[in-house]
Design a protein around this motif. Structure first.
Motif, short mmCIF file in Angstrom:
data_model
loop_
_atom_site.label_atom_id
_atom_site.label_comp_id
_atom_site.label_asym_id
_atom_site.label_seq_id
_atom_site.Cartn_x
_atom_site.Cartn_y
_atom_site.Cartn_z
N LYS A 189 -71.97 -55.57 19.69
CA LYS A 189 -71.39 -56.30 18.58
C LYS A 189 -71.43 -57.78 18.84
CE LYS A 189 -68.87 -55.07 15.63
NZ LYS A 189 -69.02 -54.90 14.20
N ALA A 190 -71.47 -58.50 17.77
CA ALA A 190 -71.47 -59.95 17.91
C ALA A 190 -70.04 -60.33 18.27
CB ALA A 190 -71.85 -60.58 16.59
N PRO A 197 -73.79 -61.55 22.31
CA PRO A 197 -73.20 -60.29 21.89
C PRO A 197 -72.45 -59.59 23.02
CG PRO A 197 -75.48 -59.93 22.41
CD PRO A 197 -75.23 -61.42 22.56
#
Length: 333
Positions: A189-190, A197
């Motif tokens: 996920k960012a 990330p």
DNA sequence: CGCTTTTGACCCGCGC
DNA sequence: GCGCGGGTCAAAAGCG
């Protein structure tokens, strides 16, 4: 990613988020060039591994930090807050050894409750968590889904307390450090406010629910922040060899056999072993910096220069443990 | 062929 | 209730 101002704050180590989280202190270490032979690695289970092992990779990193974030007393929920507020954005400003300054935002987000999202897939593994529901959503069957959802919402399943987490920072060019265990990446996920990330990994051993998150500090891209959660319930894969595996396995083993105070969260990581022994208040106290080289290790206490000490580093990280323990105790005095 | 990674969708808690 | 953001799922793709 916009920035939440909080991300740049210095967090008072003793500060507790409304959810009960503690801000975690980080202990920076530096240069173990020894094993450092690898760019990598190490990360995981803390120091211990770090210290010795790692082996596989050849690069070197000049320093690494280690810290423990949290233990909440309440275990609980704490972490879940993902929200914007607190948790995730915690950032720690750590003292640096030498000139590198390390800071990280580790977000500790933690949010994991275990159960949350259902786990279906791997299911096997956890029995425990059980709660899971499957991701209903994914399917299209609306009916079930909705019913399931209701279920969930209705019954409040108690979430099982989250496993203790342990985070530490490592100066490394590679994100994923070798730690002797086999991991499977299950998500990425960012990270808010960061161009880098965060990757999510799960131990591939059956029934082992240990997870770890790896992300690069946006404030210092050379630093990798690794957060372990849970305790391995199995020995190191035999494939990994050598002394590394042997030592780790051994250590791990003994730890498991001797967990003295369950109440305090004994994380699985070797390092945590000694950390547990430290009084919280002191532990959280300011930033301690440890500088270790292949042959010696030093602990710097920013506020108490006089406490600076040097120790010989042994192949056995036990020494380090002792060093840390005594150092903390001194600080206490 | 089996395992890992990639990746977009989904879940969930939280603040507003 | 809605949006945000972290965490997870799982199908598809990649890799040895």
């Amino acid at each position: 990613m916009s920035g939440d101002p909080r991300d740049f704050y210095y967090h008072d180590p003793t500060y507790r988020y409304p959810n009960g989280h503690y801000d975690a202190p980080l202990l920076p270490f530096s240069s173990f060039t020894d094993f450092l032979q690898g760019p990598t690695t190490f990360d995981y289970n803390p120091l211990a591994r770090a210290f010795d092992f790692s082996a596989s990779s050849p690069e070197a990193f000049s320093s690494f930090n280690c810290g423990i974030p949290i233990y909440g007393e309440g275990v609980d929920e704490g972490f879940s807050s993902n929200g914007d507020d607190g948790c995730n954005n915690n950032s720690y400003q750590v003292n640096t050894v030498g000139n590198s300054s390390i800071s990280s935002s580790s977000g500790e987000a933690g949010a994991e409750e275990d159960s949350s999202k259902g786990k279906k897939g791997e299911a096997g593994a956890e029995e425990d968590s059980g709660k899971g529901k499957k991701g209903a959503a994914q399917g299209e069957d609306g009916g079930e889904t909705s019913s399931q959802k209701q279920d969930k919402s209705k019954k409040k399943v108690e979430k099982r307390p989250r496993e203790p987490r342990f985070a530490f920072m490592t100066k490394s060019e590679v994100d994923h450090l070798e730690d002797g265990y086999r991991w499977r990446k299950y998500g990425q996920k960012a990270v808010k406010n960061s161009p880098y990330p965060r990757s999510y990994y799960r131990c591939t051993t059956q029934k082992c629910v240990v997870k770890k998150r790896v992300e690069r500090s946006f404030q210092d891209p050379s630093v990798v922040i690794t957060t372990y959660e849970g305790q391995h319930n199995h020995p190191l894969p035999s494939t990994l060899r050598g002394s590394v595996a042997g030592m780790l396995a051994h250590h791990h083993h003994s730890m498991m056999l001797s967990q003295p105070q369950p109440s305090i969260l004994p994380p699985s990581f070797p390092t945590s072993e000694f950390m547990i022994q430290l009084p919280h208040s002191h532990f959280m106290n300011d930033n301690q910096v440890i500088d270790a080289t292949a042959t010696s290790a030093s602990l710097y206490l920013p506020n108490s220069p006089s406490l600076h000490q040097q120790h010989q580093l042994h192949p056995d990280y036990g020494l380090l443990q002792d060093m840390l323990t005594s150092a903390f105790l001194k600080q206490e005095l």
